[in-house]
Design an enzyme around this catalytic site. Structure first.
Site, PDB file in Angstrom:
ATOM      1  N   ASP A  11       1.016  -1.050  -0.105  1.00 52.15           N
ATOM      2  CA  ASP A  11       0.054   0.000   0.014  1.00 52.15           C
ATOM      3  C   ASP A  11       0.973   1.248  -0.063  1.00 52.15           C
ATOM      4  OD1 ASP A  11      -2.502   1.622   0.196  1.00 52.15           O
ATOM      5  OD2 ASP A  11      -2.162   1.622   2.340  1.00 52.15           O
ATOM      6  N   GLU A  71      -1.233  -1.371  -4.946  1.00 53.24           N
ATOM      7  CA  GLU A  71      -2.646  -0.813  -5.320  1.00 53.24           C
ATOM      8  C   GLU A  71      -2.262   0.505  -6.087  1.00 53.24           C
ATOM      9  OE1 GLU A  71      -6.326  -0.201  -2.373  1.00 53.24           O
ATOM     10  OE2 GLU A  71      -4.814   1.171  -1.850  1.00 53.24           O
ATOM     11  N   ASP A 143      -2.125   1.156   7.193  1.00 52.53           N
ATOM     12  CA  ASP A 143      -1.424   0.933   5.979  1.00 52.53           C
ATOM     13  C   ASP A 143      -1.075  -0.717   5.853  1.00 52.53           C
ATOM     14  OD1 ASP A 143      -1.098   3.716   5.050  1.00 52.53           O
ATOM     15  OD2 ASP A 143      -0.079   3.955   7.051  1.00 52.53           O
TER      16      ASP A 143
END
Length: 173
Positions: A11, A71, A143
């Site tokens: 992430d 992502e 996160d």
């Protein structure tokens, strides 16, 4: 015969880049580890990107995943912040690619759909479902939890990606 695949989900963020590692064997998921790589906000941008790269490289070396998933970032109204986030995302793509891993990318809605069943959901729903899917999972930041969700998403989608790569290789060869 099915093989165990170790996946790192990433992430990306300039302040904090979350990472989560799962092992996938068929439909079974196992938590391996998670954490956050941080950069010092008082340093210049290039130094901060180096910190993220070094941190992710250490994680990759320690856990030796087979595949990576990152992502996609969203564009917000602050162009400067979006550009910096994009640079951190570049590091998140670069580090596993340098380690020789195939890197998949997923939109936030695809991650949510894979984990909670719908493309729109709250972070708390995602974090709760990560714990439901992997009861032994632990994460110290949002996160890291998001990174685990990205890894789970890839575990669910990887077979179709592998099949598409095989088809491309056959058509090219």
């Amino acid at each position: 015969m099915k093989e165990t695949i170790r996946i790192i989900g990433i992430d990306p963020g300039l302040r904090r880049t979350g990472w989560g590692i799962v092992e996938s064997l068929g439909n079974s998921l196992h938590f391996i580890g998670s954490g956050t790589v941080t950069s010092n906000a008082e340093m210049d941008l290039a130094s901060r990107l180096c910190q993220l790269h070094e941190g992710l490289s250490k994680v990759l070396h320690e856990f030796m995943p087979h595949e990576a998933a990152v992502e996609h970032t969203f564009v917000n109204k602050d162009a400067t912040a979006t550009l910096k986030l994009g640079q951190a995302r570049g590091i998140a793509l670069l580090a596993p690619a340098q380690a020789g891993l195939p890197v998949a990318e997923y939109a936030p809605n695809a991650v949510k759909k894979a984990v909670i069943g719908v493309g729109h959901g709250e972070k708390q729903q995602i974090h709760m479902m990560v714990k439901v899917l992997m009861p032994r999972a632990s994460f110290d930041t949002s996160d890291a939890a998001d990174a685990l969700a990205i890894a789970i998403c890839h575990a669910h989608h990887r077979q179709s990606i592998v099949s598409a790569r095989r088809m491309q290789a056959l058509l090219a060869g």
